[in-house]
Every structure is written in C-alpha cells, then in structure tokens.
Design a protein around this motif. Structure first.
Motif, PDB file in Angstrom:
ATOM      1  N   MET A 144       0.816  -1.195   0.000  1.00 51.83           N
ATOM      2  CA  MET A 144       0.000   0.000   0.000  1.00 51.83           C
ATOM      3  C   MET A 144       0.865   1.267   0.000  1.00 51.83           C
ATOM      4  N   LYS A 145       1.953   1.256   0.783  1.00 53.47           N
ATOM      5  CA  LYS A 145       2.872   2.396   0.789  1.00 53.47           C
ATOM      6  C   LYS A 145       3.510   2.554  -0.584  1.00 53.47           C
ATOM      7  N   TYR A 146       3.855   1.434  -1.201  1.00 57.12           N
ATOM      8  CA  TYR A 146       4.444   1.437  -2.545  1.00 57.12           C
ATOM      9  C   TYR A 146       3.456   2.028  -3.548  1.00 57.12           C
ATOM     10  N   ALA A 147       2.172   1.679  -3.389  1.00 56.72           N
ATOM     11  CA  ALA A 147       1.139   2.180  -4.299  1.00 56.72           C
ATOM     12  C   ALA A 147       0.988   3.686  -4.171  1.00 56.72           C
ATOM     13  N   VAL A 148       0.941   4.187  -2.927  1.00 54.51           N
ATOM     14  CA  VAL A 148       0.766   5.628  -2.710  1.00 54.51           C
ATOM     15  C   VAL A 148       1.954   6.409  -3.270  1.00 54.51           C
ATOM     16  N   THR A 149       3.162   5.928  -2.980  1.00 52.57           N
ATOM     17  CA  THR A 149       4.367   6.615  -3.449  1.00 52.57           C
ATOM     18  C   THR A 149       4.414   6.663  -4.967  1.00 52.57           C
ATOM     19  N   ASN A 150       4.145   5.530  -5.616  1.00 49.33           N
ATOM     20  CA  ASN A 150       4.213   5.478  -7.076  1.00 49.33           C
ATOM     21  C   ASN A 150       3.076   6.253  -7.722  1.00 49.33           C
ATOM     22  N   ALA A 151       1.904   6.243  -7.062  1.00 47.59           N
ATOM     23  CA  ALA A 151       0.762   6.977  -7.621  1.00 47.59           C
ATOM     24  C   ALA A 151       1.055   8.466  -7.677  1.00 47.59           C
ATOM     25  N   THR A 152       1.621   9.005  -6.603  1.00 49.87           N
ATOM     26  CA  THR A 152       1.887  10.440  -6.555  1.00 49.87           C
ATOM     27  C   THR A 152       3.133  10.835  -7.347  1.00 49.87           C
ATOM     28  N   SER A 153       4.017   9.878  -7.598  1.00 52.66           N
ATOM     29  CA  SER A 153       5.216  10.201  -8.370  1.00 52.66           C
ATOM     30  C   SER A 153       4.981  10.103  -9.874  1.00 52.66           C
ATOM     31  N   PHE A 154       3.895   9.432 -10.274  1.00 54.09           N
ATOM     32  CA  PHE A 154       3.688   9.210 -11.709  1.00 54.09           C
ATOM     33  C   PHE A 154       2.397   9.818 -12.239  1.00 54.09           C
TER      34      PHE A 154
ATOM     35  N   PHE B  62     -13.724  15.920   3.865  1.00 51.82           N
ATOM     36  CA  PHE B  62     -13.195  16.213   2.530  1.00 51.82           C
ATOM     37  C   PHE B  62     -11.971  17.126   2.621  1.00 51.82           C
ATOM     38  N   LEU B  63     -12.063  18.146   3.506  1.00 54.32           N
ATOM     39  CA  LEU B  63     -10.952  19.082   3.647  1.00 54.32           C
ATOM     40  C   LEU B  63      -9.687  18.390   4.153  1.00 54.32           C
ATOM     41  N   MET B  64      -9.820  17.543   5.171  1.00 58.19           N
ATOM     42  CA  MET B  64      -8.657  16.860   5.730  1.00 58.19           C
ATOM     43  C   MET B  64      -8.049  15.899   4.721  1.00 58.19           C
ATOM     44  N   LEU B  65      -8.915  15.167   3.976  1.00 61.94           N
ATOM     45  CA  LEU B  65      -8.414  14.259   2.953  1.00 61.94           C
ATOM     46  C   LEU B  65      -7.705  15.033   1.839  1.00 61.94           C
ATOM     47  N   SER B  66      -8.287  16.175   1.462  1.00 59.54           N
ATOM     48  CA  SER B  66      -7.672  17.000   0.422  1.00 59.54           C
ATOM     49  C   SER B  66      -6.316  17.532   0.873  1.00 59.54           C
ATOM     50  N   LEU B  67      -6.235  17.987   2.124  1.00 61.38           N
ATOM     51  CA  LEU B  67      -4.967  18.478   2.649  1.00 61.38           C
ATOM     52  C   LEU B  67      -3.923  17.363   2.693  1.00 61.38           C
ATOM     53  N   GLY B  68      -4.375  16.145   3.004  1.00 59.60           N
ATOM     54  CA  GLY B  68      -3.451  15.008   3.026  1.00 59.60           C
ATOM     55  C   GLY B  68      -2.883  14.716   1.648  1.00 59.60           C
ATOM     56  N   ILE B  69      -3.729  14.743   0.630  1.00 62.82           N
ATOM     57  CA  ILE B  69      -3.269  14.496  -0.746  1.00 62.82           C
ATOM     58  C   ILE B  69      -2.306  15.591  -1.187  1.00 62.82           C
ATOM     59  N   ILE B  70      -2.695  16.839  -0.947  1.00 60.73           N
ATOM     60  CA  ILE B  70      -1.823  17.960  -1.329  1.00 60.73           C
ATOM     61  C   ILE B  70      -0.498  17.887  -0.578  1.00 60.73           C
ATOM     62  N   GLY B  71      -0.565  17.547   0.717  1.00 57.96           N
ATOM     63  CA  GLY B  71       0.650  17.428   1.511  1.00 57.96           C
ATOM     64  C   GLY B  71       1.584  16.355   0.985  1.00 57.96           C
ATOM     65  N   HIS B  72       1.013  15.247   0.495  1.00 58.24           N
ATOM     66  CA  HIS B  72       1.853  14.175  -0.046  1.00 58.24           C
ATOM     67  C   HIS B  72       2.573  14.641  -1.304  1.00 58.24           C
ATOM     68  N   TYR B  73       1.881  15.404  -2.135  1.00 59.05           N
ATOM     69  CA  TYR B  73       2.532  15.929  -3.344  1.00 59.05           C
ATOM     70  C   TYR B  73       3.607  16.955  -2.986  1.00 59.05           C
ATOM     71  N   ILE B  74       3.337  17.758  -1.977  1.00 59.55           N
ATOM     72  CA  ILE B  74       4.349  18.727  -1.535  1.00 59.55           C
ATOM     73  C   ILE B  74       5.584  17.996  -1.026  1.00 59.55           C
ATOM     74  N   ALA B  75       5.369  16.877  -0.322  1.00 58.72           N
ATOM     75  CA  ALA B  75       6.501  16.075   0.157  1.00 58.72           C
ATOM     76  C   ALA B  75       7.319  15.529  -1.009  1.00 58.72           C
ATOM     77  N   ARG B  76       6.630  15.069  -2.076  1.00 59.54           N
ATOM     78  CA  ARG B  76       7.337  14.584  -3.259  1.00 59.54           C
ATOM     79  C   ARG B  76       8.139  15.721  -3.910  1.00 59.54           C
ATOM     80  N   ILE B  77       7.530  16.912  -3.991  1.00 62.89           N
ATOM     81  CA  ILE B  77       8.229  18.069  -4.568  1.00 62.89           C
ATOM     82  C   ILE B  77       9.455  18.406  -3.722  1.00 62.89           C
ATOM     83  N   TYR B  78       9.292  18.370  -2.406  1.00 58.92           N
ATOM     84  CA  TYR B  78      10.386  18.668  -1.487  1.00 58.92           C
ATOM     85  C   TYR B  78      11.553  17.708  -1.700  1.00 58.92           C
ATOM     86  N   GLU B  79      11.236  16.421  -1.871  1.00 64.65           N
ATOM     87  CA  GLU B  79      12.283  15.429  -2.096  1.00 64.65           C
ATOM     88  C   GLU B  79      13.000  15.664  -3.420  1.00 64.65           C
ATOM     89  N   GLU B  80      12.231  16.050  -4.454  1.00 62.41           N
ATOM     90  CA  GLU B  80      12.840  16.288  -5.756  1.00 62.41           C
ATOM     91  C   GLU B  80      13.721  17.537  -5.739  1.00 62.41           C
TER      92      GLU B  80
END
Length: 317
Positions: free
Chosen positions: A210-220, A272-290
């Motif tokens: 599941m962690k692999y799925a989330v990471t790959n989903a947001t990276s691709f 909805f707001l908390m879930l949306s913030l979680g999704i956006i936060g995950h993308y921000i984390a990916r951007i931060y790593e890049e």
C-alpha cells in the motif's frame, strides 16, 4: 552483443549462489554473452558476501551494495546504471521470474523488439490477504497511469536506447514498471507463470504494498490531485441540497432545529478538507524530495570488473 541481467536483492543470501549458477548455465547453453549485475539493497544478512563468492567463481558477475536500504526502484536503476550490455533484462533475484523465458526475450530483441514485456499468466501461490492487497494495488495503479498493471511485472528486456532514456530522467522518485511503458518504443510480449520461491520468503507485506502504491501513484500521476476538485464539487452539491431543503421547510413553516444537519454537514466537509490536505501534503513532500536533489541511492561497495572497458568499446561501435 552483450546481455546484462539486473538482479535487485534484499536479504537474499540463500538465493544468490543458486541464481548465479542457474542463469550462467542457461545463458552458456544458448551461447549468449552475458553479465549478471547483482544489487544488494542494504541487505542485513550475508547477501553481499554471497555475491562476492559468486563473483570470485564467475568473472561475469558484477554488482554493488547500497549503504542502506533505498528500495527496489533504486536498486533497479542502480543496476541499469552499472549494466554495460546492448540489452538489459530486469528480473527478481529469487527466480520467481522463470529464467527459461530469457532466450525467447533475447530472440525477440534480435528480431527488432526494443522492449520485451513479461506478462504474468498467474501470481503463483499467495496468502489471501497478500493476494487481495496486491489486486487492490494493481487496480489503483492501472486507473492512475492508464495501463493494465494486473499482468505486468518488472520482468522485462530493454534495448540500450531505452535504458539510456530511463537513466536520463532527472526525477528521484521513479516507478520503473510505468516509466518503461511511458517511454514507448517497439515492444513485444512473452507470457510466463510465476514460480514458487525455493529459498526465503517474500519481502512484500500488505502494508508495504500500500505504501508502494501511494508513493508510485503520486510520483507518476496527478489524478489524486484532481480528486481534490471532485471532492470539493461533491461537498458543494451536498451543501446546495441541504440549503434548498432547509429553505423549503422554512418557507412552509415546518422548519425545526437542525443540529443534526449542521453536524452532518460539518463532518462531511471537514472530512473532505482533511483528505484533500493530506493528498496535497503528499505531493508537496514529493516536490520537497525532488527539489533537494539527493541521489536515488548511495553505493558503499562494488564487486567484480565494473566493465569500464566494455563501456568504452560500446561507445566506439
């Protein structure tokens, strides 16, 4: 022409010797020039020591060990970087990807195929929870990246030009299976049945999948970000319906105190707001790593002849 076989390994000390022997025998039998590229992904057992023994017995075996566990994706790309072959095959170190399919892949490549995909006919024997989580993972990824992931695998042959394209991608968070599909090129397919492990156990758990799925989903894919907009529209429609219902009751003189409605509305919109913030936060984390630009992996040790002369020969051809 040289065939490189990349073999990521994590805690696979029981499989190294057998894998090296089986592949060497098969490739020699079919008169295929080869090199085996083992990558120890920060293994905690004697995987690298077994790699050293195999390399001492067979000079065609090269490889490296990571300074820590960086993950399978990093191990695959490290293997691609070290491989010097005109064609490169990526496969599992435990031989669940059957070696007997390799000559067929090689022939398809000789006939002009630039990518040869290994397609699973079945997943072999797995526990029910693992099979369910794997099925969910592949369904999610298939929807996100617009390709059928249910039967695809990391078991594939890539032409040197495809390898060079993948190695030229600047991103840190990579998803090899999807990226090799994204590159295009002329591709052929071979089917195979997943073998049972002879030694050891699978390193993939339901949680890691599941962690692999989330990471790959947001990276691709950006589809999860688009879900934020969908949830916003749904919340707006829900609010409009409640507003109309409340207004009608008020005008008809039947309005009552609406604590339940208010609480329900707050919970839905808040969720909805908390879930949306979680999704956006995950993308921000990916951007931060890049943006940090750290390498995908760190190699602490290497083994065998890393093929510098072969690289120079290939460049001059």
């Amino acid at each position: 022409m040289l065939l490189s076989i990349v073999l990521p390994a994590y805690n696979e000390e029981q499989n190294i010797s057998n894998t090296a022997e089986v592949l060497a025998g098969l490739l020699a039998e079919h008169s295929i020039e080869y090199e085996l590229v083992f990558i120890s992904d920060g293994s905690k057992d004697a995987t690298f020591q077994e790699m050293l023994k195999a390399s001492a017995e067979n000079p065609r075996i090269i490889g490296a060990e990571f300074s820590r566990n960086f993950g399978k994706e990093a191990a695959i790309f490290a293997g691609l970087q070290l491989a010097t072959g005109d064609a490169v095959i990526v496969m599992d170190c435990d031989l669940q990807h059957p070696p007997e399919v390799i000559p067929q892949m090689w022939k398809l490549w000789l006939n002009g195929a630039e990518v040869v995909e290994g397609i699973k006919e079945n997943r072999g024997k797995e526990s029910l929870p693992h099979k369910l989580s794997a099925g969910l993972f592949y369904r999610i990824m298939s929807r996100l990246i617009k390709m059928d992931m249910n039967a695809s695998s990391d078991f594939k042959l890539l032409d040197r030009k495809v390898v060079d394209v993948l190695l030229g991608l600047p991103e840190r968070n990579t998803f090899f299976r999807a990226l090799s599909f994204w590159t295009g090129f002329r591709r052929e397919y071979v089917s195979y049945e997943v073998r049972e492990r002879q030694f050891g156990e699978s390193k993939w758990s339901s949680l890691s999948l599941m962690k692999y799925a989330v990471t790959n989903a947001t990276s691709f894919s950006t589809l999860p970000l688009q879900l934020v907009t969908v949830m916003g529209v749904l919340a707006l429609l829900f609010s409009i319906v409640l507003f109309v219902q409340t207004l009608v009751k008020y005008l008809s003189g039947t309005a009552v105190e609406g604590f339940t409605t208010v609480i329900l509305l707050i919970l839905v919109i808040g969720g909805f707001l908390m879930l949306s913030l979680g999704i956006i936060g995950h993308y921000i984390a990916r951007i931060y790593e890049e943006v940090k630009g750290r390498p995908k992996y760190i190699i602490s040790r290497t083994l065998g002849d890393m093929g510098k002369n072969k690289k120079e020969e290939r460049k001059t051809v």
